[in-house]
Scaffold this motif. Structure first.
Motif, mmCIF file in Angstrom:
data_model
loop_
_atom_site.group_PDB
_atom_site.id
_atom_site.type_symbol
_atom_site.label_atom_id
_atom_site.label_comp_id
_atom_site.label_asym_id
_atom_site.label_seq_id
_atom_site.Cartn_x
_atom_site.Cartn_y
_atom_site.Cartn_z
ATOM 1 N N ALA A 112 0.846 -1.204 0.000
ATOM 2 C CA ALA A 112 0.000 0.000 0.000
ATOM 3 C C ALA A 112 0.876 1.247 0.000
ATOM 4 N N ALA A 113 1.936 1.233 0.802
ATOM 5 C CA ALA A 113 2.850 2.379 0.848
ATOM 6 C C ALA A 113 3.549 2.567 -0.495
ATOM 7 N N VAL A 114 3.917 1.462 -1.145
ATOM 8 C CA VAL A 114 4.561 1.531 -2.461
ATOM 9 C C VAL A 114 3.592 2.104 -3.490
ATOM 10 N N ALA A 115 2.347 1.636 -3.478
ATOM 11 C CA ALA A 115 1.351 2.121 -4.440
ATOM 12 C C ALA A 115 1.132 3.620 -4.273
ATOM 13 N N ARG A 116 0.973 4.057 -3.037
ATOM 14 C CA ARG A 116 0.770 5.492 -2.788
ATOM 15 C C ARG A 116 1.997 6.292 -3.240
ATOM 16 N N ASP A 130 8.802 15.481 1.613
ATOM 17 C CA ASP A 130 9.472 14.764 2.693
ATOM 18 C C ASP A 130 8.503 13.779 3.344
ATOM 19 N N ALA A 131 7.234 14.167 3.441
ATOM 20 C CA ALA A 131 6.225 13.284 4.038
ATOM 21 C C ALA A 131 6.014 12.034 3.173
ATOM 22 N N ASP A 132 6.061 12.196 1.836
ATOM 23 C CA ASP A 132 5.933 11.038 0.945
ATOM 24 C C ASP A 132 7.078 10.064 1.176
ATOM 25 N N LEU A 133 8.295 10.608 1.280
ATOM 26 C CA LEU A 133 9.458 9.747 1.547
ATOM 27 C C LEU A 133 9.356 9.108 2.930
ATOM 28 N N ALA A 134 8.931 9.866 3.900
ATOM 29 C CA ALA A 134 8.802 9.333 5.263
ATOM 30 C C ALA A 134 7.789 8.189 5.302
ATOM 31 N N ALA A 135 6.713 8.306 4.536
ATOM 32 C CA ALA A 135 5.688 7.260 4.533
ATOM 33 C C ALA A 135 6.226 5.955 3.960
ATOM 34 N N VAL A 136 6.951 6.028 2.864
ATOM 35 C CA VAL A 136 7.475 4.799 2.267
ATOM 36 C C VAL A 136 8.611 4.236 3.124
ATOM 37 N N ARG A 137 9.412 5.093 3.710
ATOM 38 C CA ARG A 137 10.439 4.625 4.642
ATOM 39 C C ARG A 137 9.792 4.006 5.876
ATOM 40 N N GLY A 138 8.711 4.612 6.333
ATOM 41 C CA GLY A 138 7.998 4.103 7.503
ATOM 42 C C GLY A 138 7.419 2.715 7.276
ATOM 43 N N ALA A 139 7.198 2.360 6.033
ATOM 44 C CA ALA A 139 6.713 1.025 5.694
ATOM 45 C C ALA A 139 7.862 0.015 5.620
ATOM 46 N N GLY A 140 9.086 0.502 5.860
ATOM 47 C CA GLY A 140 10.229 -0.400 5.916
ATOM 48 C C GLY A 140 11.111 -0.424 4.688
ATOM 49 N N TYR A 141 10.918 0.506 3.773
ATOM 50 C CA TYR A 141 11.731 0.533 2.562
ATOM 51 C C TYR A 141 12.992 1.354 2.777
ATOM 52 N N THR A 142 14.108 0.821 2.298
ATOM 53 C CA THR A 142 15.394 1.507 2.371
ATOM 54 C C THR A 142 15.510 2.493 1.213
ATOM 55 N N ALA A 144 17.767 2.455 -1.041
ATOM 56 C CA ALA A 144 18.055 1.668 -2.243
ATOM 57 C C ALA A 144 16.762 1.100 -2.835
ATOM 58 N N GLN A 145 15.858 0.663 -1.984
ATOM 59 C CA GLN A 145 14.576 0.152 -2.467
ATOM 60 C C GLN A 145 13.697 1.278 -3.022
ATOM 61 N N ILE A 146 13.803 2.457 -2.445
ATOM 62 C CA ILE A 146 13.055 3.605 -2.967
ATOM 63 C C ILE A 146 13.556 3.947 -4.372
ATOM 64 N N GLN A 147 14.861 3.852 -4.588
ATOM 65 C CA GLN A 147 15.398 4.054 -5.940
ATOM 66 C C GLN A 147 14.799 3.029 -6.897
ATOM 67 N N ALA A 148 14.660 1.790 -6.443
ATOM 68 C CA ALA A 148 14.078 0.738 -7.281
ATOM 69 C C ALA A 148 12.619 1.045 -7.591
ATOM 70 N N ILE A 149 11.870 1.510 -6.606
ATOM 71 C CA ILE A 149 10.453 1.851 -6.819
ATOM 72 C C ILE A 149 10.331 2.939 -7.876
ATOM 73 N N VAL A 150 11.163 3.968 -7.773
ATOM 74 C CA VAL A 150 11.125 5.057 -8.755
ATOM 75 C C VAL A 150 11.504 4.534 -10.140
ATOM 76 N N THR A 151 12.509 3.685 -10.204
ATOM 77 C CA THR A 151 12.947 3.128 -11.485
ATOM 78 C C THR A 151 11.825 2.313 -12.130
ATOM 79 N N VAL A 152 11.189 1.460 -11.354
ATOM 80 C CA VAL A 152 10.079 0.661 -11.883
ATOM 81 C C VAL A 152 8.949 1.580 -12.351
ATOM 82 N N ALA A 153 8.632 2.597 -11.569
ATOM 83 C CA ALA A 153 7.590 3.544 -11.960
ATOM 84 C C ALA A 153 7.921 4.207 -13.294
ATOM 85 N N VAL A 154 9.159 4.604 -13.473
ATOM 86 C CA VAL A 154 9.564 5.291 -14.706
ATOM 87 C C VAL A 154 9.522 4.343 -15.904
ATOM 88 N N VAL A 155 9.889 3.090 -15.722
ATOM 89 C CA VAL A 155 9.788 2.124 -16.823
ATOM 90 C C VAL A 155 8.329 2.000 -17.259
#
Length: 182
Positions: A112-116, A130-142, A144-155
């Protein structure tokens, strides 16, 4: 009606034929998006390479969640159909999870955090708060994983843009259609 030329089977450049054969083996047919991209084998290769590479950065259900969230946020009818089908038929996602991902959510709190977050990346053109980043980090994403989420989104933005420009005719079976035969 599609706005870009889709080569007929006889017109497909030789450089794209093997790729289309692989797509046909995976899906049982060549979806219109890939058939259209075959007009430019280099573009087809770029899309296929990127899609292959993102398979290494996040688990499949998380990638499907991003694909659905991004395609919904970007208003890509073709990609919404494609990702709903792939998520259901190849990814094992339930219909409810598919609909939640489109809405920027999931039954799984991490997804859910990734989708948002993926939808925020699209909506803000990457200028997330900053709140968007805090939310995804708060769900346990590092990070490096946030970079992966952005990369997948851009593809997925790339294929959304290609299909939105083309207005690719939707030729994808409804999710669950393969399982409805009695």
């Amino acid at each position: 009606m599609s706005r870009l030329t889709t080569p007929t089977a006889d017109e497909v450049p030789a450089a794209a034929q093997a790729t289309l054969d692989g797509v046909r083996a995976q899906f049982g047919f060549v979806p219109n998006m890939f058939a259209t991209l075959a007009a430019n084998p280099a573009v087809l290769d770029i899309v296929m390479t990127l899609q292959g590479k993102i398979g290494r950065v996040l688990d499949a259900k998380t990638r499907h969640t991003v694909a659905l969230a991004v395609s919904q946020a970007n208003g890509c009818d073709y990609c919404q159909a494609m990702h709903a089908y792939v998520s259901s038929e190849l990814g094992g996602m339930a219909h409810d999870d598919i609909e939640l991902a489109r809405a920027g959510s999931s039954t799984d709190p991490r997804r859910a955090a990734v989708a948002r977050f993926a939808q925020r990346v699209v909506e803000t053109r990457g200028q997330v708060s900053d709140a968007d980043l805090a939310a995804v980090r708060g769900a346990g994403y590092t990070d490096a994983q946030i970079q992966a989420i952005v990369t997948v989104a851009v593809v997925f933005l790339l294929t959304n843009f290609l299909n939105n420009v083309n207005r690719t005719d939707v030729d994808i079976p409804a999710a669950g259609a393969a399982n409805t035969a009695a």
